[in-house]
Design an enzyme around this catalytic site. Structure first.
Site, PDB file in Angstrom:
ATOM      1  N   TYR A 137      42.070  46.309  49.840  1.00 43.99           N
ATOM      2  CA  TYR A 137      41.389  47.303  49.013  1.00 43.99           C
ATOM      3  C   TYR A 137      41.172  48.622  49.754  1.00 43.99           C
ATOM      4  O   TYR A 137      40.830  49.633  49.142  1.00 43.99           O
ATOM      5  CB  TYR A 137      40.041  46.767  48.508  1.00 43.99           C
ATOM      6  CG  TYR A 137      40.157  45.600  47.541  1.00 43.99           C
ATOM      7  CD1 TYR A 137      41.396  45.052  47.226  1.00 43.99           C
ATOM      8  CD2 TYR A 137      39.037  45.055  46.948  1.00 43.99           C
ATOM      9  CE1 TYR A 137      41.501  43.983  46.360  1.00 43.99           C
ATOM     10  CE2 TYR A 137      39.136  43.985  46.076  1.00 43.99           C
ATOM     11  CZ  TYR A 137      40.373  43.449  45.782  1.00 43.99           C
ATOM     12  OH  TYR A 137      40.482  42.395  44.917  1.00 43.99           O
TER      13      TYR A 137
ATOM     14  N   LYS B  29      46.146  32.405  53.578  1.00 49.05           N
ATOM     15  CA  LYS B  29      47.482  32.087  53.025  1.00 49.05           C
ATOM     16  C   LYS B  29      48.432  32.096  54.219  1.00 49.05           C
ATOM     17  O   LYS B  29      49.378  32.885  54.293  1.00 49.05           O
ATOM     18  CB  LYS B  29      47.834  33.149  51.961  1.00 49.05           C
ATOM     19  CG  LYS B  29      49.091  32.860  51.173  1.00 49.05           C
ATOM     20  CD  LYS B  29      48.983  31.676  50.234  1.00 49.05           C
ATOM     21  CE  LYS B  29      50.302  31.424  49.540  1.00 49.05           C
ATOM     22  NZ  LYS B  29      50.342  30.132  48.826  1.00 49.05           N
TER      23      LYS B  29
ATOM     24  N   ASP C 256      45.451  28.975  47.333  1.00 52.10           N
ATOM     25  CA  ASP C 256      45.816  28.338  46.061  1.00 52.10           C
ATOM     26  C   ASP C 256      45.182  26.960  45.935  1.00 52.10           C
ATOM     27  O   ASP C 256      44.680  26.576  44.869  1.00 52.10           O
ATOM     28  CB  ASP C 256      47.354  28.268  45.888  1.00 52.10           C
ATOM     29  CG  ASP C 256      48.090  28.024  47.186  1.00 52.10           C
ATOM     30  OD1 ASP C 256      47.464  28.088  48.260  1.00 52.10           O
ATOM     31  OD2 ASP C 256      49.299  27.747  47.143  1.00 52.10           O
TER      32      ASP C 256
ATOM     33  N   ASP D 143      37.209  38.187  46.310  1.00 51.00           N
ATOM     34  CA  ASP D 143      36.925  38.799  45.011  1.00 51.00           C
ATOM     35  C   ASP D 143      37.251  37.798  43.902  1.00 51.00           C
ATOM     36  O   ASP D 143      36.449  37.539  42.991  1.00 51.00           O
ATOM     37  CB  ASP D 143      37.806  40.062  44.887  1.00 51.00           C
ATOM     38  CG  ASP D 143      37.430  40.933  43.708  1.00 51.00           C
ATOM     39  OD1 ASP D 143      36.457  40.614  43.007  1.00 51.00           O
ATOM     40  OD2 ASP D 143      38.124  41.945  43.487  1.00 51.00           O
TER      41      ASP D 143
ATOM     42  N   ASP E 236      34.470  34.983  41.787  1.00 53.64           N
ATOM     43  CA  ASP E 236      34.334  35.011  40.325  1.00 53.64           C
ATOM     44  C   ASP E 236      34.622  33.630  39.746  1.00 53.64           C
ATOM     45  O   ASP E 236      33.948  33.174  38.817  1.00 53.64           O
ATOM     46  CB  ASP E 236      35.301  36.032  39.700  1.00 53.64           C
ATOM     47  CG  ASP E 236      34.632  37.377  39.472  1.00 53.64           C
ATOM     48  OD1 ASP E 236      33.694  37.693  40.233  1.00 53.64           O
ATOM     49  OD2 ASP E 236      35.042  38.105  38.560  1.00 53.64           O
TER      50      ASP E 236
END
Ligand code: NAD
Length: 353
Positions: free
Chosen positions: A141, A189, A221, A245, A249
């Site tokens: 970001y 990852k 994942d 992020d 959620d």
């Protein structure tokens, strides 16, 4: 204690839930003998409407000199056509960067009595009590170079982390795990990304200083799946900015309404405390918003921001007692059941403190 608390109500339901959270803060002040100096400042669409930038200089200056900051939400559809740097939401990234709040703590729990509110079977959700620790000021970001060349049909973002950035957020997560059930899942990852190799190496290294905390590593994942299948199996989840992020959620969604979730963003200066939800334009101005996310953010502000642990715990206990007494806002009431307004729900929380 005397503490200076800056309020950034923002847009949509932000001002509604911040007003209720402030009433809870005042009640705690009266009950425990603390004095709060509160000042309110514009951010996001509320600033744009006054022809100011999304994060005005005096808002940032006030935030930097506060002991803690309570933010509502930013986002206003009437500004959606503006370029990204002028949109209300740009203030969020800017204030996090300017305050250097690198560790974002997002607890997600099955509130007793609300096991039915989420999309999972109550038996799967029961006992869920986890915290996602998300790195907040680095990664994709913020990485440069970035850009979108529509003529060429290309776009680029950069995922970059440095050793100090990973070390400091890892320490926050290990310290937190130490105070909880002593389990830390670090999410990356590593099978695809070099940045994840750096992340995993450093987290493993820091973990050696916390032999009492059980560290596991998990691919993002697989973590996303386990959050849906077995959320109660997590304690502290540590991850980088974008994975955090998304996963936080998801963790919140499995617990029920977005309106239930608080957050704390911590660095070396004042902490920033805010409900996870956005400005919810669809319900703004109707006194339908669930204030739990904002009120629980006050709980975190007291505990994690000001070190007032007993006061923070009493906020959490008051929310629990209110839910146990059957009071519900519309988002968690269930179809056809009576719903309390934002203010009525807060009245019940205040009465329970
Ligand atoms: P949202 O979180 O505002 O709303 C999503 C859904 O959840 C809506 O149906 C809303 O009514 C409901 N909801 C949210 N909070 C609730 C609460 N406290 N009580 C009951 N129901 C609640 O997300 P969105 O609709 O995707 O975004 C709306 C605006 O908010 C956009 O401008 C977006 O950019 C912004 N946004 C801001 C933040 C933030 O300030 N941290 C976070 C997310 C989105």
């Amino acid at each position: 204690m005397n503490a200076r608390i800056v309020l950034l109500p923002g847009d949509g339901i932000g001002p509604e839930v911040v007003a209720e959270a402030v009433r809870v803060l005042e009640r705690i002040g009266a009950r425990f003998g603390h004095h709060w100096t509160l000042s309110s400042h514009d951010i996001g669409g509320a600033a744009l409407r006054r022809h100011l930038p999304p994060l005005p200089d005096d808002t940032l200056a006030a935030a930097k000199s506060a002991d803690a900051i309570l933010l509502g939400a930013v986002g206003d559809p009437s500004f959606d056509a503006l370029p990204p740097s002028r949109r209300p939401e740009s203030a969020l990234l800017a204030i996090r960067r300017e305050l250097g709040v690198f560790a974002n703590l997002r607890p997600a729990r099955a509130w007793p009595g609300l096991e039915e509110a989420g999309p999972l079977k109550p038996s799967v959700l029961a006992g869920t009590d986890l915290v996602v620790v998300r790195e907040l000021t680095g990664g994709l970001y913020y990485g440069e170079p970035r850009g979108y060349d529509s003529a060429a049909g290309t776009a680029v973002n950069t995922l970059r982390y440095t050793r100090p950035e990973v070390e400091r957020v890892a320490r926050v997560a290990f310290e937190l795990a130490r105070k909880r059930r002593k389990r830390l899942a670090s999410v990356d990852k590593v099978n695809v990304l070099e940045v994840s190799r750096l992340w995993r190496d450093i987290v493993t290294e820091i973990g050696r200083s916390y032999p009492d905390v059980t560290l596991t590593h998990e691919l993002v994942d697989s973590c996303a799946m386990r959050l849906a299948f077995a959320p109660a199996s997590f304690d502290v989840v540590l991850t980088e900015n974008m994975f955090g992020d998304i996963l936080s959620d998801e963790a919140g969604a499995v617990c029920g309404s977005l309106g239930l979730l608080p957050s704390a963003s911590l660095g070396n200066g004042p902490g920033l405390f805010e409900p996870v939800h956005g400005s919810a334009p669809d319900i703004a101005g109707q006194s339908k918003a669930n204030p739990i996310g904002a009120i629980a953010s006050v709980g975190m502000l007291l505990s994690d921001g000001l070190g007032l642990h007993e006061e923070g715990a009493s906020v959490t206990a008051a929310i629990e007692r209110t839910l146990a007494s059957g009071v519900r806002t519309a988002d968690i009431a269930g179809a056809g059941r009576p719903a309390a307004s934002t203010t009525q729900f807060t009245d019940a929380v205040i009465a329970a403190i």
